[in-house]
Write an enzyme that holds these catalytic residues in place. Structure first.
Site, PDB file in Angstrom:
ATOM      1  N   TYR A  54       0.813  -1.217   0.000  1.00  0.00           N
ATOM      2  CA  TYR A  54       0.000   0.000   0.000  1.00  0.00           C
ATOM      3  C   TYR A  54       0.851   1.273   0.000  1.00  0.00           C
ATOM      4  CZ  TYR A  54      -4.293  -2.650   0.153  1.00  0.00           C
ATOM      5  OH  TYR A  54      -5.320  -3.490  -0.178  1.00  0.00           O
ATOM      6  N   ARG A 119     -10.150  -3.176 -13.366  1.00  0.00           N
ATOM      7  CA  ARG A 119     -10.828  -2.258 -12.419  1.00  0.00           C
ATOM      8  C   ARG A 119     -12.329  -2.216 -12.710  1.00  0.00           C
ATOM      9  NH1 ARG A 119      -8.217  -0.194  -7.801  1.00  0.00           N
ATOM     10  NH2 ARG A 119      -9.172   1.850  -7.956  1.00  0.00           N
ATOM     11  N   THR A 125     -14.685   0.551  -4.647  1.00  0.00           N
ATOM     12  CA  THR A 125     -14.161   0.035  -3.367  1.00  0.00           C
ATOM     13  C   THR A 125     -15.241  -0.487  -2.415  1.00  0.00           C
ATOM     14  OG1 THR A 125     -12.443   1.722  -3.548  1.00  0.00           O
ATOM     15  CG2 THR A 125     -12.700   0.675  -1.404  1.00  0.00           C
ATOM     16  N   ARG A 136     -17.367  -6.896  -6.925  1.00  0.00           N
ATOM     17  CA  ARG A 136     -17.701  -6.368  -5.597  1.00  0.00           C
ATOM     18  C   ARG A 136     -19.185  -6.052  -5.469  1.00  0.00           C
ATOM     19  NH1 ARG A 136     -12.544  -2.264  -5.476  1.00  0.00           N
ATOM     20  NH2 ARG A 136     -11.072  -3.541  -4.292  1.00  0.00           N
ATOM     21  N   ASN A 156     -13.930  -6.414   0.673  1.00  0.00           N
ATOM     22  CA  ASN A 156     -14.428  -6.257  -0.699  1.00  0.00           C
ATOM     23  C   ASN A 156     -13.787  -7.234  -1.679  1.00  0.00           C
ATOM     24  OD1 ASN A 156     -11.924  -5.105  -0.705  1.00  0.00           O
ATOM     25  ND2 ASN A 156     -12.581  -3.047  -1.297  1.00  0.00           N
ATOM     26  N   HIS A 159      -8.231  -6.860  -4.508  1.00  0.00           N
ATOM     27  CA  HIS A 159      -7.474  -5.646  -4.781  1.00  0.00           C
ATOM     28  C   HIS A 159      -7.104  -5.689  -6.253  1.00  0.00           C
ATOM     29  CE1 HIS A 159      -4.346  -2.620  -4.967  1.00  0.00           C
ATOM     30  NE2 HIS A 159      -3.657  -3.512  -5.638  1.00  0.00           N
ATOM     31  N   GLU A 170       3.579  -2.531  -7.728  1.00  0.00           N
ATOM     32  CA  GLU A 170       2.961  -3.598  -6.928  1.00  0.00           C
ATOM     33  C   GLU A 170       3.412  -4.985  -7.377  1.00  0.00           C
ATOM     34  OE1 GLU A 170      -1.151  -1.094  -5.983  1.00  0.00           O
ATOM     35  OE2 GLU A 170      -1.253  -2.925  -7.165  1.00  0.00           O
TER      36      GLU A 170
HETATM   37  P1  ATP Z   1      -8.044  -1.893  -3.742  1.00  0.00           P
HETATM   38  O1  ATP Z   1      -6.820  -1.005  -3.642  1.00  0.00           O
HETATM   39  O2  ATP Z   1      -8.142  -2.946  -2.667  1.00  0.00           O
HETATM   40  O3  ATP Z   1      -8.340  -2.385  -5.129  1.00  0.00           O
HETATM   41  P2  ATP Z   1      -9.462   0.422  -3.978  1.00  0.00           P
HETATM   42  O4  ATP Z   1      -8.336   0.931  -4.813  1.00  0.00           O
HETATM   43  O5  ATP Z   1     -10.829   0.398  -4.545  1.00  0.00           O
HETATM   44  O6  ATP Z   1      -9.266  -0.991  -3.470  1.00  0.00           O
HETATM   45  P3  ATP Z   1      -8.350   1.923  -1.829  1.00  0.00           P
HETATM   46  O7  ATP Z   1      -8.895   3.270  -1.640  1.00  0.00           O
HETATM   47  O8  ATP Z   1      -7.013   1.746  -2.432  1.00  0.00           O
HETATM   48  O9  ATP Z   1      -9.480   1.139  -2.591  1.00  0.00           O
HETATM   49  O10 ATP Z   1      -8.394   1.180  -0.431  1.00  0.00           O
HETATM   50  C1  ATP Z   1      -7.728  -0.048  -0.266  1.00  0.00           C
HETATM   51  C2  ATP Z   1      -8.563  -1.009   0.547  1.00  0.00           C
HETATM   52  O11 ATP Z   1      -8.700  -0.515   1.878  1.00  0.00           O
HETATM   53  C3  ATP Z   1      -9.990  -1.186   0.075  1.00  0.00           C
HETATM   54  O12 ATP Z   1     -10.079  -2.127  -0.947  1.00  0.00           O
HETATM   55  C4  ATP Z   1     -10.685  -1.623   1.332  1.00  0.00           C
HETATM   56  O13 ATP Z   1     -10.497  -3.006   1.600  1.00  0.00           O
HETATM   57  C5  ATP Z   1      -9.963  -0.863   2.409  1.00  0.00           C
HETATM   58  N1  ATP Z   1     -10.596   0.410   2.787  1.00  0.00           N
HETATM   59  C6  ATP Z   1     -10.593   1.543   2.067  1.00  0.00           C
HETATM   60  N2  ATP Z   1     -11.183   2.551   2.728  1.00  0.00           N
HETATM   61  C7  ATP Z   1     -11.570   2.039   3.915  1.00  0.00           C
HETATM   62  C8  ATP Z   1     -12.229   2.578   5.064  1.00  0.00           C
HETATM   63  N3  ATP Z   1     -12.603   3.834   5.106  1.00  0.00           N
HETATM   64  N4  ATP Z   1     -12.455   1.772   6.104  1.00  0.00           N
HETATM   65  C9  ATP Z   1     -12.053   0.507   6.083  1.00  0.00           C
HETATM   66  N5  ATP Z   1     -11.425  -0.068   5.038  1.00  0.00           N
HETATM   67  C10 ATP Z   1     -11.187   0.670   3.965  1.00  0.00           C
HETATM   68 MG    MG Z   2      -6.289   0.982  -4.346  1.00  0.00          MG
END
Ligand code: ATP
Ligand code: MG
Length: 201
Positions: A54, A119, A125, A136, A156, A159, A170
């Site tokens: 991350y 995506r 998300t 999702r 969800n 990733h 990544e």
């Molecule tokens: P990913 O990176 O997993 O594909 P994304 O890019 O849609 O998802 P990000 O914003 O990068 O979402 O957040 C990464 C992950 O963190 C999310 O997939 C989710 O599991 C978790 N997450 C994001 N926001 C929150 C939050 N506010 N509370 C709890 N968990 C969260």
């Molecule tokens: Mg992400």
């Protein structure tokens, strides 16, 4: 091979996806697009790897915080946070707990617009608001509000890398170069060749 056919993206099937017996369904959806699976692993990640994953994406802490705060605002609710970076840090802590809780499938998919295609199929998300027809949106039911109530990450299922640059960083975290396989799929001639020769007898 032309550059656009070489675009790669990283996908993780998170521990809830494994526990829900959705490995086959999720891979089926990605596979049906015509993208090519070039890397595949089944593992329990370390805390260090999840953090690295991350934090490899500069600005992620802030953007994840902003996104979740905006989701509250959109529903006319008040986020429990004021500072997006603080919100992002808490999300990271929750994600470490979530992703190290059990085995995950780690994959690299390759092909035209691989990042965008994956995506699109994965969905937004938050499962509550992800589009119908997406992984999702169709296969699970979590929300930011429920995650916050229980002080845990939003479950969800997957990733998927957010951009080509993110994908490159990544993939390096999860795979050695030689673990990404270089091979040709028969269907690629139908997807990419200029002329559809050799069909008619
Ligand atoms: P990913 O990176 O997993 O594909 P994304 O890019 O849609 O998802 P990000 O914003 O990068 O979402 O957040 C990464 C992950 O963190 C999310 O997939 C989710 O599991 C978790 N997450 C994001 N926001 C929150 C939050 N506010 N509370 C709890 N968990 C969260
Ligand atoms: Mg992400």
């Amino acid at each position: 091979m032309p550059i656009e056919q070489r675009e790669r993206t990283l996908v993780l099937i998170k521990p809830d996806g494994i526990q829900r017996s959705l490995i086959g369904e999720i891979i089926r959806r990605y596979e049906q697009t015509g993208l090519k699976l070039v890397g595949l692993k089944f593992l329990i990640p370390s805390e260090k790897t999840v953090k690295e994953h991350y934090l490899s994406n500069e600005g992620w802490l802030k953007s994840v915080g902003e996104k979740s705060m905006a989701a509250y605002e959109k529903k006319c609710l008040k986020s429990p946070y004021q500072d997006p970076v603080k919100c992002g840090e808490d999300v990271l802590g929750r994600l470490i707990k979530y992703l190290t809780s059990g085995p995950m499938v780690v994959m690299v998919w390759q092909g035209n617009e691989a990042v965008g295609v994956i995506r699109k199929i994965s969905g937004g998300t938050e499962p509550l608001t992800s589009d119908v027809g997406t992984i999702r949106g169709d296969l699970t039911i979590d929300s930011y509000a429920l995650g916050d109530t229980d002080e845990r990450a939003v479950r969800n299922l997957i990733h998927a890398s957010g951009s080509v640059g993110e994908a490159e960083k990544e993939i390096k975290i999860w795979f050695q170069d030689e673990e990404i396989l270089k091979y040709r799929l028969v269907q690629e001639s139908i997807l990419y060749d200029v002329n559809l020769d050799g069909i008619l007898e």
